[in-house]
Design a protein around this motif. Structure first.
Motif, PDB file in Angstrom:
ATOM      1  N   THR A 148      42.604  53.939  35.395  1.00  0.00           N
ATOM      2  CA  THR A 148      41.221  54.328  35.130  1.00  0.00           C
ATOM      3  C   THR A 148      40.753  53.783  33.787  1.00  0.00           C
ATOM      4  OG1 THR A 148      41.581  56.370  36.393  1.00  0.00           O
ATOM      5  CG2 THR A 148      39.648  56.293  34.962  1.00  0.00           C
ATOM      6  N   LEU A 149      41.583  53.931  32.763  1.00  0.00           N
ATOM      7  CA  LEU A 149      41.223  53.441  31.431  1.00  0.00           C
ATOM      8  C   LEU A 149      41.058  51.924  31.430  1.00  0.00           C
ATOM      9  CD1 LEU A 149      40.830  53.682  28.385  1.00  0.00           C
ATOM     10  CD2 LEU A 149      43.324  53.740  28.139  1.00  0.00           C
ATOM     11  N   VAL A 150      42.039  51.208  31.956  1.00  0.00           N
ATOM     12  CA  VAL A 150      41.983  49.736  31.957  1.00  0.00           C
ATOM     13  C   VAL A 150      40.866  49.239  32.866  1.00  0.00           C
ATOM     14  CG1 VAL A 150      43.246  47.633  32.558  1.00  0.00           C
ATOM     15  CG2 VAL A 150      44.435  49.500  31.395  1.00  0.00           C
ATOM     16  N   GLY A 151      40.760  49.819  34.074  1.00  0.00           N
ATOM     17  CA  GLY A 151      39.785  49.352  35.047  1.00  0.00           C
ATOM     18  C   GLY A 151      38.351  49.558  34.609  1.00  0.00           C
ATOM     19  N   PHE A 152      38.032  50.752  34.149  1.00  0.00           N
ATOM     20  CA  PHE A 152      36.643  51.025  33.766  1.00  0.00           C
ATOM     21  C   PHE A 152      36.288  50.378  32.434  1.00  0.00           C
ATOM     22  CE2 PHE A 152      36.884  54.091  37.164  1.00  0.00           C
ATOM     23  CZ  PHE A 152      35.585  54.125  37.649  1.00  0.00           C
ATOM     24  N   SER A 153      37.262  50.226  31.537  1.00  0.00           N
ATOM     25  CA  SER A 153      36.988  49.481  30.297  1.00  0.00           C
ATOM     26  C   SER A 153      36.616  48.038  30.623  1.00  0.00           C
ATOM     27  CB  SER A 153      38.218  49.516  29.387  1.00  0.00           C
ATOM     28  OG  SER A 153      38.502  50.827  28.953  1.00  0.00           O
ATOM     29  N   SER A 154      37.347  47.434  31.565  1.00  0.00           N
ATOM     30  CA  SER A 154      37.064  46.051  31.953  1.00  0.00           C
ATOM     31  C   SER A 154      35.701  45.927  32.614  1.00  0.00           C
ATOM     32  CB  SER A 154      38.154  45.546  32.904  1.00  0.00           C
ATOM     33  OG  SER A 154      39.426  45.633  32.302  1.00  0.00           O
ATOM     34  N   LEU A 155      35.403  46.834  33.538  1.00  0.00           N
ATOM     35  CA  LEU A 155      34.089  46.795  34.191  1.00  0.00           C
ATOM     36  C   LEU A 155      32.973  47.032  33.177  1.00  0.00           C
ATOM     37  CD1 LEU A 155      34.625  48.722  37.566  1.00  0.00           C
ATOM     38  CD2 LEU A 155      34.170  46.287  37.254  1.00  0.00           C
ATOM     39  N   VAL A 225      39.436  42.692  42.217  1.00  0.00           N
ATOM     40  CA  VAL A 225      40.522  42.074  41.446  1.00  0.00           C
ATOM     41  C   VAL A 225      41.052  43.044  40.395  1.00  0.00           C
ATOM     42  CG1 VAL A 225      41.061  40.254  39.773  1.00  0.00           C
ATOM     43  CG2 VAL A 225      39.745  39.717  41.825  1.00  0.00           C
ATOM     44  N   ILE A 226      40.166  43.708  39.679  1.00  0.00           N
ATOM     45  CA  ILE A 226      40.581  44.602  38.593  1.00  0.00           C
ATOM     46  C   ILE A 226      41.494  45.716  39.102  1.00  0.00           C
ATOM     47  CG2 ILE A 226      39.724  46.368  36.986  1.00  0.00           C
ATOM     48  CD1 ILE A 226      37.309  44.520  36.484  1.00  0.00           C
ATOM     49  N   PHE A 227      41.149  46.304  40.242  1.00  0.00           N
ATOM     50  CA  PHE A 227      41.930  47.431  40.765  1.00  0.00           C
ATOM     51  C   PHE A 227      42.984  46.989  41.781  1.00  0.00           C
ATOM     52  CE2 PHE A 227      38.144  49.457  39.080  1.00  0.00           C
ATOM     53  CZ  PHE A 227      38.673  50.582  38.450  1.00  0.00           C
ATOM     54  N   ALA A 228      43.319  45.688  41.776  1.00  0.00           N
ATOM     55  CA  ALA A 228      44.317  45.159  42.701  1.00  0.00           C
ATOM     56  C   ALA A 228      45.679  45.855  42.612  1.00  0.00           C
ATOM     57  CB  ALA A 228      44.483  43.653  42.489  1.00  0.00           C
ATOM     58  N   ILE A 278      46.574  45.017  33.239  1.00  0.00           N
ATOM     59  CA  ILE A 278      45.986  44.177  32.198  1.00  0.00           C
ATOM     60  C   ILE A 278      45.826  42.742  32.686  1.00  0.00           C
ATOM     61  CG2 ILE A 278      46.368  43.211  29.897  1.00  0.00           C
ATOM     62  CD1 ILE A 278      47.777  45.893  29.203  1.00  0.00           C
ATOM     63  N   PHE A 279      46.819  42.235  33.414  1.00  0.00           N
ATOM     64  CA  PHE A 279      46.754  40.862  33.927  1.00  0.00           C
ATOM     65  C   PHE A 279      45.560  40.674  34.850  1.00  0.00           C
ATOM     66  CE2 PHE A 279      47.796  37.972  37.460  1.00  0.00           C
ATOM     67  CZ  PHE A 279      47.905  36.775  36.759  1.00  0.00           C
ATOM     68  N   PHE A 280      45.410  41.547  35.845  1.00  0.00           N
ATOM     69  CA  PHE A 280      44.306  41.399  36.795  1.00  0.00           C
ATOM     70  C   PHE A 280      42.951  41.635  36.121  1.00  0.00           C
ATOM     71  CE2 PHE A 280      47.704  41.994  39.964  1.00  0.00           C
ATOM     72  CZ  PHE A 280      47.372  40.968  40.838  1.00  0.00           C
ATOM     73  N   SER A 281      42.906  42.548  35.162  1.00  0.00           N
ATOM     74  CA  SER A 281      41.651  42.783  34.441  1.00  0.00           C
ATOM     75  C   SER A 281      41.257  41.575  33.609  1.00  0.00           C
ATOM     76  CB  SER A 281      41.793  44.021  33.555  1.00  0.00           C
ATOM     77  OG  SER A 281      41.921  45.190  34.334  1.00  0.00           O
ATOM     78  N   LEU A 282      42.240  40.925  32.980  1.00  0.00           N
ATOM     79  CA  LEU A 282      41.953  39.730  32.194  1.00  0.00           C
ATOM     80  C   LEU A 282      41.444  38.592  33.078  1.00  0.00           C
ATOM     81  CD1 LEU A 282      44.895  39.680  29.615  1.00  0.00           C
ATOM     82  CD2 LEU A 282      42.477  40.183  29.182  1.00  0.00           C
ATOM     83  N   LEU A 283      41.968  38.508  34.308  1.00  0.00           N
ATOM     84  CA  LEU A 283      41.465  37.495  35.238  1.00  0.00           C
ATOM     85  C   LEU A 283      39.972  37.707  35.502  1.00  0.00           C
ATOM     86  CD1 LEU A 283      44.236  37.182  38.003  1.00  0.00           C
ATOM     87  CD2 LEU A 283      43.662  35.524  36.208  1.00  0.00           C
TER      88      LEU A 283
END
Length: 293
Positions: A148-155, A225-228, A278-283
């Motif tokens: 949740t933290l990584v995914g929503f921060s990226s979005l 992709v982010i939540f893959a 982190i990898f998928f979010s960076l993509l």
């Protein structure tokens, strides 16, 4: 950022932290998750962390400048009512799944633009699957909170890059409340999300994905992709259990993260999952930045 956006976030932190502390210290025996042979924990843990998480979000939304559609509010109220009841006593799966389908349908009808008719059944089923997979993947300390933290921060960063500051703030709100929850949910967890928290976050993923897509904040494939790390594990495990004739809707320990945690330990499994997140979010972030160039 203007104070009208900052103050609600601070209120969300206070409400989430205070209510989580209350559930742990003063209401520890309320809605306990008692371990069984499928559990990843060994002592009873309250599953009311999602209630505190959502209270923080609610306080910020009420105090903030957002004007949410009544259909969006109805979707979350419906889902959270059924899921909170499931935290207290088992609700039949057909009743829960019907609520998931209806909640996603309400979100779709709240979108600013109508979809082609054939997209509605596809998005309703896909959205209900996201709600459920978040629930399925909430089975290890720190995992769902980290996603949740990584995914929503990226979005949120992608929304800000494309000028949609309202959605960026909403993503920041979810990420902030996830950070507070992780303080108490990091191994060894003092509290769990429970069904209300996991399904509520799953529905938030659906809502932000759909509205962000229609508002032009990002392409629809970006949240995919982010939540893959979540949907790949959950989908593969579900299909494997269905093909083998198992009762796929029942709790189990066959997800990749569960099998790895049993073999290597929860902390190592969490580090591996964080790396994938982190990898998928960076993509997705790299694609968003490249599209702006």
């Amino acid at each position: 950022m203007a104070w009208e956006w900052v103050i609600p976030l601070l209120l969300a932190v206070a409400a989430s932290y205070g209510s989580t502390s209350m559930f742990i210290v003063r209401m520890r025996n309320f809605a306990l998750d008692v371990p069984n042979n499928r559990s990843m924990h060994s002592v009873p843990v309250p599953r009311t962390g999602g209630w505190a998480f959502l209270l923080g979000c609610l306080v910020a939304v009420v105090a903030g400048p957002l004007d949410l559609s009544p259909l969006v509010l109805a979707a979350f109220v419906l889902l959270l009512g059924v899921s909170a009841l499931d935290d207290l006593r088992d609700v039949p799966i057909h009743f829960r799944f019907s609520a998931h389908l209806l909640a996603v349908a309400l979100l779709l009808f709240a979108l600013p633009e109508r979809l082609e008719w054939w997209l509605y059944p596809i998005f309703i089923l896909a959205g209900a699957w996201v709600v459920n997979l978040y629930n399925f993947m909430d089975g290890m300390d720190g995992l769902a909170g980290s996603m949740t933290l990584v995914g929503f921060s990226s979005l949120g960063v992608i929304c800000a890059l494309n000028g949609d500051m309202e959605l960026a703030w909403l993503c920041a709100l979810v990420a902030v409340c996830a950070s507070v929850f992780l303080v108490f949910n990091w191994p060894s967890a003092k509290i769990f999300l429970g069904d209300a928290g996991s399904t509520g976050i799953g529905l938030a993923v659906v809502a932000v994905s759909l509205f962000g897509w229609q508002r032009g904040a990002f392409e629809l494939w970006m949240p995919v992709v982010i939540f893959a790390p979540f949907w790949l594990d959950a989908t593969y495990t579900l299909l494997k259990r269905m093909v083998s004739g198992q009762r796929w809707w029942e709790p189990h320990r066959e997800h990749f993260y569960q099998r790895y945690a049993i073999r290597a330990g929860v902390k190592k499994a969490l580090v591996l999952q964080l790396g994938a997140m982190i990898f998928f979010s960076l993509l997705a972030l790299a694609a968003a930045v490249f599209a702006k160039v």
